[in-house]
Write an enzyme that holds these catalytic residues in place. Structure first.
Site, PDB file in Angstrom:
ATOM      1  CB  SER A 121      -0.986  -0.108   1.171  1.00 24.63           C
ATOM      2  OG  SER A 121      -1.810   0.931   1.115  1.00 24.63           O
ATOM      3  CG  HIS A 122       0.466   3.713   3.508  1.00 23.84           C
ATOM      4  ND1 HIS A 122      -0.358   2.450   3.799  1.00 23.84           N
ATOM      5  CD2 HIS A 122       0.933   3.652   4.749  1.00 23.84           C
ATOM      6  CE1 HIS A 122      -0.188   2.068   4.813  1.00 23.84           C
ATOM      7  NE2 HIS A 122       0.579   2.800   5.592  1.00 23.84           N
ATOM      8  CG  ASP A 285      -3.067   3.813  -1.427  1.00 22.83           C
ATOM      9  OD1 ASP A 285      -3.891   3.720  -2.492  1.00 22.83           O
ATOM     10  OD2 ASP A 285      -3.022   3.060  -0.340  1.00 22.83           O
ATOM     11  CG  ASP A 287      -3.241  -0.730  -2.002  1.00 25.99           C
ATOM     12  OD1 ASP A 287      -2.866   0.572  -1.692  1.00 25.99           O
ATOM     13  OD2 ASP A 287      -3.805  -1.389  -1.443  1.00 25.99           O
ATOM     14  CG  ASP A 289      -6.385   0.563  -0.705  1.00 27.36           C
ATOM     15  OD1 ASP A 289      -5.357   1.345  -0.712  1.00 27.36           O
ATOM     16  OD2 ASP A 289      -6.357  -0.416   0.019  1.00 27.36           O
ATOM     17  NE  ARG A 290      -4.028   4.018   3.320  1.00 23.72           N
ATOM     18  CZ  ARG A 290      -3.521   4.103   4.237  1.00 23.72           C
ATOM     19  NH1 ARG A 290      -3.175   5.425   4.419  1.00 23.72           N
ATOM     20  NH2 ARG A 290      -3.348   3.209   4.971  1.00 23.72           N
ATOM     21  CE  LYS A 384      -7.369   1.637   2.642  1.00 25.07           C
ATOM     22  NZ  LYS A 384      -7.277   0.237   3.096  1.00 25.07           N
TER      23      LYS A 384
END
Ligand code: VG1
Ligand code: CO
Length: 551
Positions: A121-122, A285, A287, A289-290, A384
């Site tokens: 992710s982030h 982000d 991946d 999702d944010r 998300k």
């Protein structure tokens, strides 16, 4: 066809955190490290432990990742192991790439048994950055805790894994290839996801706005959403070329930190807070999702964003009939609760992590979900979804014809304002962080009724959650201290970091006085912040005199 059986020994550190197993790339490159975890996922599916479905044979699996360093070699290993495990088919994104929401979409659309998502992710990427792996179940959502616990249990006694002996698949060529007895289909990473978005939003109306004077800046932060954002905003919806910034995914995210907040999305912040700023800005982000939403010279907190999407949902085609309910993670502000109350629908409070929303969505109890950490989504998938949130905002803006700032301020006038901020202290020594938690936990029983200046403690506890659908209980999900006036302090340790501990402290207060709604946020929350310092001695425990990130 030759299936190799390889002897191995367990690693003791393969416990999934908030969102899968995350470690540094060098950790994942250790011989057998990735393989042990992947085989543990497959063995869990086969055994049906933790409620996972009991068989890989003949099933479809989805594989994709955020494109970070090690995504490609890991994908090849997983394909060969999936062939050995008996899967009939794997659908994999081109180049091994699928954003997390796209993976969720593909799992659901093709009724796969589940999917493996390669992402941290982030967290920064590159040879010395982080890598991660997560298993999502057939509903498209992150495996629930019972399943991740079963996978972890398996990692502790695994003694072998299996792998097909075969050449690598060409991940850059779309189409179908046999890998031994298993079909591999390399799919376009964007198509299925874009189709889903078109079914939810009023693309015509958004297109009319974007082809007019309205200007948009979308910062993909050199991470996975670049191709998605370019295809959807520029090519399909007619935003000016160059509206998507940092749109080429790079294995190390251009040495950036692909976390869409005011600190790390500095390129976008410069544009939206500079002269001649566009009308709307957003970032996503690693991946995808944010999301972070900005107006011209204006920041929308993720907690407010959730509340505003909920309040305006009927303006969007997919939600025109209203919402079944809303869910938010415990540290997320209570702004959404006020909207739910007004709409006469339920608002659920869950622990941090998207996996806790899955049961509520599957049972039809909630339509929108959100987390303070720049995560918003709905029951269209079970993750998300960053670009979904951007499209939702664009749809609202296209219908209302007002600025982002006007919409947010009007929301505050109607519902009141929940001031909100999160302070992160990254890279804290683990034992010091644990001492801090123990200290606050120790003090908690003495707090109710206690006064700190004008603040009186109403409750103090360690959040425990009982899933209303399957009855499972998750304890120790964050310490919360609530005050009589509705203000809150929450403290918890991150479950996604890979170095030391990260303390997250969350602060919230509320005002429905329209004359008190434009105070600077850190100033508005100074009271709860100094109480947190008094209770937890954050400065001395972390050895830092200020947070590393304030959002
Ligand atoms: C963080 C966020 C949490 C989010 C999780 C995964 O977890 O606080 O809200 O669900 O990251 O997001 P933690 O345990 O570090 O606080 V992502 O975009 O990394 O999949
Ligand atoms: Co993410």
């Amino acid at each position: 066809m030759n299936i190799l059986t390889i002897a191995t020994t367990p690693f003791s550190d393969q416990k999934p955190g908030t969102s899968g197993l995350r470690k540094s790339v060098p950790d994942f490159q250790k011989p057998h490290y990735l393989e042990n975890f992947v085989q543990s996922i497959f063995d869990t599916i086969t055994s049906g432990a933790g409620g996972a479905i009991g068989n890989c044979t003949g099933q479809t699996l989805v594989v994709g990742g955020d494109g970070r360093y090690y995504n490609r070699p890991a994908s090849q290993i997983i394909l060969k192991m999936a062939a050995a495990a008996g899967f009939a088919q794997v659908k994999i994104g081109k180049g091994g790439i699928l954003s997390t929401p796209a993976a969720s979409c593909v799992i659901r659309k093709y009724q796969a048994i589940g999917g493996i998502i390669l992402s941290a992710s982030h967290n920064p990427g590159g040879p010395d950055g982080d890598f991660g792996i997560k298993y999502n179940t057939g509903n498209g959502g992150p495996a629930p805790e019972k399943v991740t616990e079963a996978i972890y249990a398996r990692t502790k006694n695994i003694d072998k894994y299996q792998m097909l002996e075969a050449a690598d698949i060409d991940l850059d060529r779309l189409g179908k290839t046999m890998l031994g007895p298993m079909l591999v289909e390399v799919i376009d990473s964007v198509t299925d996801y874009q189709e889903l978005m078109e079914s939810l939003f009023d693309f015509d109306r958004i297109q009319t706005m974007l082809k007019g004077n309205f200007r948009l800046a979308m910062d993909s932060m050199h991470a996975v959403t670049g191709p998605y954002a370019t295809a959807i905003f520029e090519q399909r919806l007619g935003a000016a070329k160059g509206s998507v910034m940092n749109g080429v995914p790079l294995e190390d995210f251009g040495k950036g930190h692909p976390d869409p907040n005011l600190v790390y999305a500095h390129d976008l912040v410069k544009v939206l807070f500079g002269s001649n700023a566009p009308d709307f800005g957003a970032a996503s982000d690693g991946d995808g999702d944010r999301n972070m939403i900005l107006g011209r010279n204006f920041f929308v907190t993720p907690s407010d964003s959730l509340a505003i999407l909920a309040a305006n949902a009927k303006l969007v085609p997919a939600y025109k009939d209203g919402l079944a309910g809303i869910a938010r993670s415990m540290p997320t502000s209570q702004a959404a609760d006020r909207v739910a109350a007004k709409l006469g629908i339920d608002c659920y409070e869950t622990p941090t992590g998207w996996k806790f929303f899955g049961n509520l969505m599957d049972a039809g109890k909630v339509t929108l979900c959100g987390e303070e950490s720049f995560g918003t989504g709905s029951n269209h998938i079970r993750e998300k979804d960053g670009l979904w949130a951007v499209l939702f905002w664009l749809n609202i803006l296209a219908v209302r014809g007002e600025s982002v700032e006007q919409i947010v301020k009007e929301h505050w006038r109607t519902y009141g304002r929940n001031y909100y901020s999160r302070h992160d202290y990254e890279g804290v020594a683990v034992d010091r962080a644990n001492d801090l938690v123990a200290k606050v936990q120790g003090a908690m029983p003495t707090l109710p009724g206690k006064k700190f200046g004008s603040y009186e403690v109403a409750y103090a506890d360690d959040f425990s959650y009982t899933d209303s659908i399957d009855g499972s209980v998750s304890t120790k999900q964050g310490m919360r201290i609530g005050f009589v006036d509705g203000s809150r302090i929450v403290m918890r340790l991150s479950g996604t970091g890979t170095q030391g501990a990260t303390l997250r402290a969350y602060f919230e207060s509320f005002t429905d006085d329209v004359n008190q709604q434009n105070i600077e946020v850190q100033q508005a929350l100074a009271g709860p912040m100094s109480i947190a310092e008094e209770l937890a001695q954050i400065k001395s425990h972390t050895g830092m005199d200020k947070p590393t990130v304030i959002t």
